[in-house]
Design a protein around this motif. Structure first.
Motif, PDB file in Angstrom:
ATOM      1  N   SER A   5     -17.992  -9.392 -62.234  1.00  0.00           N
ATOM      2  CA  SER A   5     -17.681  -8.298 -61.322  1.00  0.00           C
ATOM      3  C   SER A   5     -16.822  -8.730 -60.135  1.00  0.00           C
ATOM      4  O   SER A   5     -16.222  -7.888 -59.459  1.00  0.00           O
ATOM      5  N   ALA A   6     -16.743 -10.039 -59.866  1.00  0.00           N
ATOM      6  CA  ALA A   6     -15.961 -10.533 -58.728  1.00  0.00           C
ATOM      7  C   ALA A   6     -14.569 -10.995 -59.126  1.00  0.00           C
ATOM      8  O   ALA A   6     -13.741 -11.289 -58.257  1.00  0.00           O
ATOM      9  N   VAL A   7     -14.279 -11.041 -60.424  1.00  0.00           N
ATOM     10  CA  VAL A   7     -13.053 -11.684 -60.889  1.00  0.00           C
ATOM     11  C   VAL A   7     -11.804 -10.893 -60.530  1.00  0.00           C
ATOM     12  O   VAL A   7     -10.786 -11.476 -60.133  1.00  0.00           O
ATOM     13  N   VAL A   8     -11.820  -9.572 -60.659  1.00  0.00           N
ATOM     14  CA  VAL A   8     -10.615  -8.788 -60.381  1.00  0.00           C
ATOM     15  C   VAL A   8     -10.142  -9.016 -58.949  1.00  0.00           C
ATOM     16  O   VAL A   8      -8.953  -9.250 -58.695  1.00  0.00           O
ATOM     17  N   ARG A   9     -11.058  -8.958 -58.000  1.00  0.00           N
ATOM     18  CA  ARG A   9     -10.653  -9.160 -56.605  1.00  0.00           C
ATOM     19  C   ARG A   9     -10.156 -10.586 -56.364  1.00  0.00           C
ATOM     20  O   ARG A   9      -9.245 -10.789 -55.562  1.00  0.00           O
ATOM     21  N   LEU A  10     -10.721 -11.557 -57.039  1.00  0.00           N
ATOM     22  CA  LEU A  10     -10.224 -12.923 -56.904  1.00  0.00           C
ATOM     23  C   LEU A  10      -8.794 -13.012 -57.441  1.00  0.00           C
ATOM     24  O   LEU A  10      -7.913 -13.596 -56.801  1.00  0.00           O
ATOM     25  N   LEU A  11      -8.539 -12.433 -58.604  1.00  0.00           N
ATOM     26  CA  LEU A  11      -7.202 -12.476 -59.187  1.00  0.00           C
ATOM     27  C   LEU A  11      -6.181 -11.789 -58.278  1.00  0.00           C
ATOM     28  O   LEU A  11      -5.042 -12.261 -58.146  1.00  0.00           O
ATOM     29  N   VAL A  12      -6.568 -10.683 -57.664  1.00  0.00           N
ATOM     30  CA  VAL A  12      -5.668 -10.004 -56.736  1.00  0.00           C
ATOM     31  C   VAL A  12      -5.418 -10.888 -55.517  1.00  0.00           C
ATOM     32  O   VAL A  12      -4.275 -11.052 -55.059  1.00  0.00           O
ATOM     33  N   MET A  13      -6.471 -11.457 -54.960  1.00  0.00           N
ATOM     34  CA  MET A  13      -6.311 -12.326 -53.793  1.00  0.00           C
ATOM     35  C   MET A  13      -5.339 -13.469 -54.082  1.00  0.00           C
ATOM     36  O   MET A  13      -4.501 -13.819 -53.234  1.00  0.00           O
ATOM     37  N   LEU A  14      -5.394 -14.037 -55.269  1.00  0.00           N
ATOM     38  CA  LEU A  14      -4.532 -15.165 -55.621  1.00  0.00           C
ATOM     39  C   LEU A  14      -3.056 -14.787 -55.644  1.00  0.00           C
ATOM     40  O   LEU A  14      -2.194 -15.664 -55.602  1.00  0.00           O
ATOM     41  N   ALA A  15      -2.764 -13.481 -55.724  1.00  0.00           N
ATOM     42  CA  ALA A  15      -1.374 -13.018 -55.768  1.00  0.00           C
ATOM     43  C   ALA A  15      -0.853 -12.563 -54.411  1.00  0.00           C
ATOM     44  O   ALA A  15       0.311 -12.174 -54.303  1.00  0.00           O
ATOM     45  N   THR A  16      -1.689 -12.618 -53.369  1.00  0.00           N
ATOM     46  CA  THR A  16      -1.271 -12.127 -52.058  1.00  0.00           C
ATOM     47  C   THR A  16      -0.628 -13.227 -51.225  1.00  0.00           C
ATOM     48  O   THR A  16      -0.819 -14.421 -51.471  1.00  0.00           O
ATOM     49  N   ASP A  17       0.135 -12.805 -50.214  1.00  0.00           N
ATOM     50  CA  ASP A  17       0.744 -13.764 -49.297  1.00  0.00           C
ATOM     51  C   ASP A  17      -0.350 -14.548 -48.576  1.00  0.00           C
ATOM     52  O   ASP A  17      -1.296 -13.969 -48.045  1.00  0.00           O
ATOM     53  N   ARG A  72      -4.375  -9.703 -44.488  1.00  0.00           N
ATOM     54  CA  ARG A  72      -3.063  -9.835 -43.868  1.00  0.00           C
ATOM     55  C   ARG A  72      -1.929  -9.415 -44.799  1.00  0.00           C
ATOM     56  O   ARG A  72      -0.760  -9.529 -44.446  1.00  0.00           O
ATOM     57  N   GLN A  73      -2.260  -8.921 -45.990  1.00  0.00           N
ATOM     58  CA  GLN A  73      -1.240  -8.544 -46.962  1.00  0.00           C
ATOM     59  C   GLN A  73      -0.560  -7.244 -46.554  1.00  0.00           C
ATOM     60  O   GLN A  73      -1.192  -6.191 -46.500  1.00  0.00           O
ATOM     61  N   TYR A  74       0.732  -7.307 -46.285  1.00  0.00           N
ATOM     62  CA  TYR A  74       1.474  -6.123 -45.849  1.00  0.00           C
ATOM     63  C   TYR A  74       1.542  -5.105 -46.991  1.00  0.00           C
ATOM     64  O   TYR A  74       1.860  -5.440 -48.128  1.00  0.00           O
ATOM     65  N   GLY A  75       1.238  -3.863 -46.682  1.00  0.00           N
ATOM     66  CA  GLY A  75       1.324  -2.795 -47.667  1.00  0.00           C
ATOM     67  C   GLY A  75       0.313  -2.890 -48.787  1.00  0.00           C
ATOM     68  O   GLY A  75       0.531  -2.344 -49.877  1.00  0.00           O
ATOM     69  N   ALA A 103      -1.923  -1.076 -58.559  1.00  0.00           N
ATOM     70  CA  ALA A 103      -1.172  -1.781 -59.592  1.00  0.00           C
ATOM     71  C   ALA A 103      -1.656  -3.218 -59.739  1.00  0.00           C
ATOM     72  O   ALA A 103      -1.769  -3.749 -60.857  1.00  0.00           O
ATOM     73  N   MET A 104      -1.962  -3.864 -58.608  1.00  0.00           N
ATOM     74  CA  MET A 104      -2.444  -5.247 -58.668  1.00  0.00           C
ATOM     75  C   MET A 104      -3.793  -5.314 -59.377  1.00  0.00           C
ATOM     76  O   MET A 104      -4.041  -6.215 -60.188  1.00  0.00           O
ATOM     77  N   GLU A 105      -4.666  -4.380 -59.087  1.00  0.00           N
ATOM     78  CA  GLU A 105      -5.977  -4.377 -59.746  1.00  0.00           C
ATOM     79  C   GLU A 105      -5.847  -4.079 -61.236  1.00  0.00           C
ATOM     80  O   GLU A 105      -6.605  -4.623 -62.053  1.00  0.00           O
TER      81      GLU A 105
END
Length: 202
Positions: free
Chosen positions: A107-119, A125-128, A135-137
């Motif tokens: 249940s925590a993996v999707v948010r981890l994968l998204v975090m790994l793609a952020t600045d 702190r991710q703009y926009g 789309a990222m999720e």
């Protein structure tokens, strides 16, 4: 290994997991210094399989796209595992390497994968982010869907909460590379091992 099309389970209409859908999901990491690769699981103890992926000794079992920013770089001539700290085969070295990983629930993996793609790997702190989040999720769900129920998931950063929330600011990690900061996901199914890892080389 079955390279056929599979269903991606999501809250909306089902997406079919194939090479094109996978490639679009991996594209989420194009603006980060990230390594994305899946290799075969050939051992009950998957540590040698992780080492083989890090050393670029194996290819994706399905022939699908990965992302390796070091391709063609001179560092690989001296160290084929660069920038990773490849796990040692000896008992003490392997135990020390494993000690840097923490198992997380599916249940925590999707948010981890998204975090790994952020600045800066920092969602707050991710703009926009509010606009980009759906789309990222969706892309993260695609990556997760390759690893069926019963798979194990590990990361080198820990968060408070159960399950951990990787949309909260990440404040620490146990580096698995030659850099001071890196965060990643190690996914292990019965047949495949995946590494999605992002680095801070500053």
């Amino acid at each position: 290994m079955d390279s056929g099309i599979e269903s991606v389970s999501q809250s909306g209409p089902q997406t079919r997991l194939d090479a094109g859908v996978w490639a679009a999901a991996v594209e989420m990491y194009r603006n980060r210094y990230s390594f994305v690769a899946v290799g075969p699981r050939a051992h009950e103890d998957w540590l040698p399989d992780v080492a083989a992926i890090m050393r670029r000794e194996v290819a994706d079992p399905r022939g699908w796209r990965g992302d390796d920013p070091e391709v063609g770089e001179p560092e690989l001539l001296e160290d084929p595992g660069f920038p990773f700290r490849v796990p040692s085969a000896d008992g003490a070295g392997a135990a020390e390497w494993r000690s840097r990983l923490f198992e997380i629930p599916r249940s925590a993996v999707v948010r981890l994968l998204v975090m790994l793609a952020t600045d800066a790997m920092d969602v707050p702190r991710q703009y926009g982010f509010a606009d980009r989040r759906p789309a990222m999720e969706e892309h993260a769900q695609v990556i997760l869907s390759r690893f069926p129920e019963g798979s194990q998931f590990f990361t080198n950063t820990r968060h408070d909460g159960d399950p951990p929330d990787f949309y909260e600011k990440v404040t620490g990690c146990w580096p698995m590379s030659q850099y001071a900061w890196d965060f990643g996901l190690l996914a292990v199914s019965r047949e495949e091992v995946g590494l999605i890892w992002s680095f801070d080389a500053s």
